[in-house]
Design a protein around this motif. Sequence first.
Motif, PDB file in Angstrom:
ATOM      1  N   ASP A  28      30.365  39.307  41.049  1.00 56.51           N
ATOM      2  CA  ASP A  28      29.965  40.377  41.985  1.00 56.51           C
ATOM      3  C   ASP A  28      29.396  39.782  43.278  1.00 56.51           C
ATOM      4  O   ASP A  28      29.601  40.336  44.368  1.00 56.51           O
ATOM      5  CB  ASP A  28      29.059  41.441  41.346  1.00 56.51           C
ATOM      6  N   ALA A  31      32.371  38.917  45.343  1.00 56.64           N
ATOM      7  CA  ALA A  31      32.993  40.122  45.910  1.00 56.64           C
ATOM      8  C   ALA A  31      32.184  40.624  47.108  1.00 56.64           C
ATOM      9  O   ALA A  31      32.754  41.046  48.122  1.00 56.64           O
ATOM     10  CB  ALA A  31      33.097  41.207  44.832  1.00 56.64           C
ATOM     11  N   THR A  36      37.047  42.596  48.472  1.00 62.39           N
ATOM     12  CA  THR A  36      38.046  42.717  47.397  1.00 62.39           C
ATOM     13  C   THR A  36      39.333  43.287  47.991  1.00 62.39           C
ATOM     14  O   THR A  36      39.263  43.917  49.058  1.00 62.39           O
ATOM     15  CB  THR A  36      37.536  43.662  46.277  1.00 62.39           C
ATOM     16  N   PRO A  37      40.486  43.119  47.361  1.00 61.78           N
ATOM     17  CA  PRO A  37      40.717  42.297  46.180  1.00 61.78           C
ATOM     18  C   PRO A  37      40.503  40.812  46.479  1.00 61.78           C
ATOM     19  O   PRO A  37      40.767  40.355  47.592  1.00 61.78           O
ATOM     20  CB  PRO A  37      42.179  42.582  45.809  1.00 61.78           C
ATOM     21  N   LEU A  38      40.036  40.107  45.456  1.00 61.46           N
ATOM     22  CA  LEU A  38      39.684  38.697  45.624  1.00 61.46           C
ATOM     23  C   LEU A  38      40.138  37.920  44.392  1.00 61.46           C
ATOM     24  O   LEU A  38      39.791  38.285  43.269  1.00 61.46           O
ATOM     25  CB  LEU A  38      38.152  38.589  45.758  1.00 61.46           C
ATOM     26  N   CYS A 297      41.503  38.453  39.257  1.00 58.03           N
ATOM     27  CA  CYS A 297      41.529  39.184  40.521  1.00 58.03           C
ATOM     28  C   CYS A 297      40.449  40.259  40.450  1.00 58.03           C
ATOM     29  O   CYS A 297      40.486  41.123  39.569  1.00 58.03           O
ATOM     30  CB  CYS A 297      42.901  39.813  40.738  1.00 58.03           C
ATOM     31  N   VAL A 298      39.488  40.171  41.349  1.00 58.19           N
ATOM     32  CA  VAL A 298      38.391  41.157  41.363  1.00 58.19           C
ATOM     33  C   VAL A 298      38.798  42.307  42.276  1.00 58.19           C
ATOM     34  O   VAL A 298      39.257  42.091  43.406  1.00 58.19           O
ATOM     35  CB  VAL A 298      37.082  40.513  41.875  1.00 58.19           C
ATOM     36  N   THR A 299      38.665  43.512  41.763  1.00 62.13           N
ATOM     37  CA  THR A 299      39.085  44.687  42.524  1.00 62.13           C
ATOM     38  C   THR A 299      38.037  45.792  42.380  1.00 62.13           C
ATOM     39  O   THR A 299      37.348  45.869  41.368  1.00 62.13           O
ATOM     40  CB  THR A 299      40.487  45.150  42.056  1.00 62.13           C
ATOM     41  N   GLU A 300      37.935  46.634  43.421  1.00 59.28           N
ATOM     42  CA  GLU A 300      36.920  47.709  43.404  1.00 59.28           C
ATOM     43  C   GLU A 300      37.573  49.035  43.028  1.00 59.28           C
ATOM     44  O   GLU A 300      38.677  49.345  43.484  1.00 59.28           O
ATOM     45  CB  GLU A 300      36.283  47.824  44.782  1.00 59.28           C
ATOM     46  N   LEU A 373      33.212  47.317  40.055  1.00 54.77           N
ATOM     47  CA  LEU A 373      34.157  46.205  40.226  1.00 54.77           C
ATOM     48  C   LEU A 373      34.791  45.861  38.883  1.00 54.77           C
ATOM     49  O   LEU A 373      34.117  45.887  37.848  1.00 54.77           O
ATOM     50  CB  LEU A 373      33.430  44.981  40.787  1.00 54.77           C
ATOM     51  N   ALA A 396      45.259  39.070  49.801  1.00 49.01           N
ATOM     52  CA  ALA A 396      43.861  38.908  49.391  1.00 49.01           C
ATOM     53  C   ALA A 396      43.312  37.528  49.760  1.00 49.01           C
ATOM     54  O   ALA A 396      44.064  36.624  50.131  1.00 49.01           O
ATOM     55  CB  ALA A 396      43.770  39.110  47.882  1.00 49.01           C
TER      56      ALA A 396
END
Length: 425
Positions: A28, A31, A36-38, A297-300, A373, A396
Motif C-alpha cells: 500500500d 501504491a 495504480t495499476p502498479l 499487479c496492485v490495482t484500486e 487495493l 503501468a
Amino acid sequence: MTTNTSLPGHPHIAHRDGALHVEGVALDALARAHGTPLFVYSKQWMLDALAAYQRGFEGREALICYAMKANSSLGVLRVFAEAGCGFDIVSGGELSRVLAVGADPKKIIFSGVGKTRAEMRQALAADIACFNVESEAELDVLNEVALAEKTRAPISIRINPNVDPKTHPYISTGLKGNKFGIAHDRAVQAYQHAARLPGLEVVGIDCHIGSQITEASPYLDACDRVLDLVEAIEAAGVPIHHLDFGGGLGIDYNGEVPPKADALWQQLLAKLDARGFGQRKLVIEPGRSLVGNAGVCVTEVLYTKPGEDKNFCIVDAAMNDLPRPAMYQAFQKIVPLRERAGDAPTYDVVGPVCESGDWIGRDRALNVVAGDLLAVLSAGAYCMSMASNYNTRGRAAEVLVSGADAKLIRRRETMEDQLRSEIDG
Ligand SMILES: Cc1ncc(COP(=O)(O)O)c(C=O)c1O
Ligand SMILES: N[C@@H](CCCC[NH3+])C(=O)O
C-alpha cells in the motif's frame, strides 16, 4: 505481537500485521507513492528461480537463456544479466534491450519464425551465440545475409517434435499443426542443406514445445524425439554440438504443481546419460518460470455494482495491463492488500476497457469497497511485456523490490509518451 503469514505458494508475499508485503516492502505504501495499476517484482524470487535451474545443471556444461519475452523490462533484464544468465530473444528490439543492460552477446540465442534480414544483420554484428532457425527458407536467407556481411552465422534448427505439451492450445508450439520449427521428418534433410551453405555453421539443435507445462512427460517425450534426430543427423554426417530444449515450465497460478526445475532436469539428464548424450552442452530458454510468480499487479477498486446476474468489482487495471485472462481465460489469484472482516460477496473483477472480454477474475469472493487495493498475483510474466495502450490507457509503472528496498524501474506512461510518435495532419 507482529503476525507474518506468507500466501500459499508465494513465500515472498506475506500479510504482515494485516498489510500485504512483497519481501520487506508494504504494497500500500508503494501504491501511494507510485499510483495504480502498479507492477511490483521480488528480485529474490527471480534469483531463487534461477538458482533452481543452476542446481539442476551442476557439473554440466549448460547455458540458461532467459526467454525475455516473458518480461523484458530493463530492470528485470539487469537482474538476470548480473546473475550471469544468457538470453533468448525473438526480435531486434529484444536484442537492443538486452545489450543495453550489458548482456554477454555470446550468451544470446535468437528464436522466432519471422526474423527479418535487418534483424539478422543486427544479430550478426552483435556476434550472438546462435540463431534458432525455423524453416528451410530462413536457412537460405540467413546464409545470404551472413555471406554479404562476410561472416558465418552459428545455427541450430528448431525442430517440431509433434509432442502434446498438455497446455492451452494458444501456447502449444510443438504440435505438427503449429507454425513453429521444421517438421521432424524433414529435419535430416534440412541439416544436410544447412551444412552445405558456406554462410552457416551448424552448432546445435533446438526444440520448444509450449508454455505453462505442468508435467514432466511432454519434456521426456520431446527429449527422446530430439535425441533420435541427433542420431540420424550425425549419421548423415552433420555433428551437433549443443542440445537446446527450450523453455515452457509452468508455475502455480491456481494450485498447479509443476515439477521443480532441478527435479525436472534430474529426470532429463538421467535420460541424456542413459542414451549417451550426457556430455553434450545444454541450452534452455525458460521464461515464465523465472519471473511469473515474482510479480504482482496492485490495482484500486473504483466501483462495485450489483448486476442482474452478477456483481461487478471495477478496478483500475484492465486487459491492456493484464491480458492473460482475456486471451487465454487464464486464472490469476486476487488478494486484498488488507483483509476486512465480514461477508465476502462474489464479484467478477473487471477493468475499465470497453470490451466484455475485459475481465481479470470471475466469481471471486471479495469483501471490498471503492478505494480498496487488490493484488493480482502471478503477474511477473506475460503481463507488462504484453501490455498495450488500448483505450488510450498509459502503461503501468513497475517497481523492483529487494529486501526492504524498492526501486522504480519504469515510470507510468504519460499522454505525452503515447502521442510522441503520432503525426497529426
Ligand atoms: C522459442 C521460445 N523459447 C522459450 C519460450 C519461453 O517459454 P516459457 O515462458 O513458457 O518458459 C518461448 C515461449 O513460449 C518460446 O517461444
Ligand atoms: N503469452 C503466453 C505465453 C506465450 C509463450 C510464448 N511462446 C502466456 O501468457 O501464457
